[in-house]
Design an enzyme around this catalytic site. Structure first.
Site, PDB file in Angstrom:
ATOM      1  N   CYS A 175       4.938 -14.740  13.631  1.00 50.77           N
ATOM      2  CA  CYS A 175       5.839 -15.872  13.894  1.00 50.77           C
ATOM      3  C   CYS A 175       5.448 -17.146  13.150  1.00 50.77           C
ATOM      4  O   CYS A 175       6.083 -18.178  13.345  1.00 50.77           O
ATOM      5  CB  CYS A 175       5.911 -16.146  15.392  1.00 50.77           C
ATOM      6  SG  CYS A 175       4.393 -16.830  16.088  1.00 50.77           S
ATOM      7  N   CYS A 181     -11.785 -20.602  13.715  1.00 44.71           N
ATOM      8  CA  CYS A 181     -11.817 -21.710  14.665  1.00 44.71           C
ATOM      9  C   CYS A 181     -10.380 -21.967  15.116  1.00 44.71           C
ATOM     10  O   CYS A 181      -9.589 -22.571  14.387  1.00 44.71           O
ATOM     11  CB  CYS A 181     -12.427 -22.929  13.978  1.00 44.71           C
ATOM     12  SG  CYS A 181     -12.743 -24.300  15.073  1.00 44.71           S
TER      13      CYS A 181
END
EC number: 1.8.4.12
Length: 139
Positions: A108, A128
């Site tokens: 997406c 991260c």
């Protein structure tokens, strides 16, 4: 699977801006759709030690397993590898006068965070991630 036995590629999740705004909380929208970053130590699962799967908050694609999560000391959920190599896509990010590698959900295009070459073995990478961009399913 397709009828020929070849795996089929999932369709991209495409929604209007209004649909994303209706589905997501304001912080989830700001992070995933506007490439934002949450404050360190502010996400719900940054320090979780539970076993399970971290999924994209926008489309529920499985992205990371808890076995790949580690405490990087940064205040963001950090992983040394995604659940599958094709779960995420990498893009060059030159914002804020830096050169970084942005990570987005492959299904997406949700902005998830960045990857850095200072992680632990076996990959040496630190994915991260913004915790508000992830939902957690406990095993």
């Amino acid at each position: 699977m397709s009828t020929t036995g070849t795996p089929t590629k999932p369709l991209k999740v495409v929604k209007t801006d209004a649909e994303w705004r209706e589905q997501l909380t304001p912080i989830q929208y700001q992070i995933t759709r506007q490439h934002g970053t949450e404050r360190a130590f502010s996400s719900p699962n940054f320090d979780s030690k539970l076993n399970g799967t971290y999924k994209c908050v926008c489309c529920a694609r499985p992205l990371y397993r808890s076995e790949a999560k580690y405490d990087s000391g940064t205040g963001w959920p950090s992983f040394f590898e995604p659940i599958e190599p094709d779960a995420v896509n990498a893009f060059e990010d030159r914002s804020y006068g830096m050169v970084r590698t942005e990570i987005r959900c492959a299904d997406c295009d949700a902005h998830l965070g960045h990857v850095f070459p200072d992680g632990p073995p076996p990959t040496g990478l630190r994915y991260c991630m913004n915790g508000h961009a992830l939902i957690f399913d406990e095993d």
